[in-house]
Scaffold this active site. Structure first.
Site, PDB file in Angstrom:
ATOM      1  N   LEU A  88       0.896  -1.156   0.000  1.00 53.36           N
ATOM      2  CA  LEU A  88       0.000   0.000   0.000  1.00 53.36           C
ATOM      3  C   LEU A  88       0.928   1.197   0.000  1.00 53.36           C
ATOM      4  CD1 LEU A  88      -2.850  -0.552   2.653  1.00 53.36           C
ATOM      5  CD2 LEU A  88      -3.058  -0.496   0.172  1.00 53.36           C
ATOM      6  N   ASP A  89       0.682   2.169  -0.863  1.00 49.40           N
ATOM      7  CA  ASP A  89       1.595   3.303  -0.877  1.00 49.40           C
ATOM      8  C   ASP A  89       1.448   4.124   0.406  1.00 49.40           C
ATOM      9  OD1 ASP A  89      -0.191   5.566  -1.225  1.00 49.40           O
ATOM     10  OD2 ASP A  89      -0.335   5.090  -3.347  1.00 49.40           O
ATOM     11  N   MET A  90       2.398   5.007   0.618  1.00 48.04           N
ATOM     12  CA  MET A  90       2.483   5.779   1.853  1.00 48.04           C
ATOM     13  C   MET A  90       1.216   6.600   2.120  1.00 48.04           C
ATOM     14  SD  MET A  90       5.706   8.082   2.771  1.00 48.04           S
ATOM     15  CE  MET A  90       5.603   9.418   3.908  1.00 48.04           C
ATOM     16  N   TYR A  91       0.520   6.997   1.051  1.00 50.21           N
ATOM     17  CA  TYR A  91      -0.649   7.875   1.186  1.00 50.21           C
ATOM     18  C   TYR A  91      -1.970   7.112   1.153  1.00 50.21           C
ATOM     19  CZ  TYR A  91       3.154  11.007   0.304  1.00 50.21           C
ATOM     20  OH  TYR A  91       4.359  11.639   0.389  1.00 50.21           O
ATOM     21  N   THR A  92      -1.890   5.784   1.244  1.00 48.37           N
ATOM     22  CA  THR A  92      -3.088   4.948   1.268  1.00 48.37           C
ATOM     23  C   THR A  92      -3.177   4.264   2.625  1.00 48.37           C
ATOM     24  OG1 THR A  92      -2.894   4.560  -1.112  1.00 48.37           O
ATOM     25  CG2 THR A  92      -4.286   3.032   0.127  1.00 48.37           C
TER      26      THR A  92
END
Length: 183
Positions: free
Chosen positions: A47-51
């Site tokens: 999961l990316d950092m902003y998710t």
């Protein structure tokens, strides 16, 4: 005699701002900082950092392969808030597959959860079983909408609704079976 390390399977409700790696070159906070267990665990997928949202961690390499290999078609469900008012034909486009870079996404399940005209935002639920890099964000951009917030609510129907952000729990035997079966 070599002792077999006990296998662990963990569901984390990942907050925004944490990276999904074991070691980060920029020394950012990792999801592993949130889950304190004696076993050496790794994230299953990314999961990316902003998710925010559902992320599984384990020390079982075979399980990682089972769950992440595309042939197993494990469904991942996201709640996505986008800028603008989504149109029915845009939703149909997402359902049928959109062109992202050099590929067309597989059909997705898409539901409009809420349209907030005064804020000029729409909230959708998108379920996919691919897992290309930043796929849901790119799908929304492909229909002309910028993603404002992205949360993975479920993996194979296993949700984080009752798990506060930043908290984790062990998966049940039944949940582990569901993930291995891919349903």
């Amino acid at each position: 005699m070599v002792m077999q390390e006990e296998k662990v399977y963990i569901l984390l409700n990942k907050p925004i701002g944490y990276v999904t790696t074991a070691k980060d070159q920029f020394n950012r906070e990792s999801v592993l900082d949130l889950v304190k267990v004696k076993q050496r665990i790794v994230p299953v997928g990314r999961l990316d950092m902003y998710t925010s949202g559902a992320l599984i961690l384990t020390n079982d390499g075979d399980f990682v392969y089972q769950v992440t290999h595309p042939k197993h078609e494990i469904e991942k469900t996201y709640t996505v808030t986008i800028k603008g008012i989504v149109q029915k034909e845009e939703v149909e486009h997402l359902k049928n597959g959109v062109k992202i870079e050099d590929y067309i996404t597989r059909p997705a399940k898409v539901k409009i959860l809420k349209i907030e005209e005064e804020k000029n935002q729409s909230r959708l639920e998108i379920t996919i079983h691919e897992g290309k890099n930043r796929q849901v964000r790119k799908m929304c951009e492909a229909i002309g909408h910028k993603v404002l917030a992205l949360h993975r609510s479920k993996i194979a129907g296993i949700g984080v609704k009752d798990l506060p952000l930043g908290k984790w729990r062990y998966l049940s035997e039944k949940e582990i079976e569901r993930l291995i079966r891919g349903k």
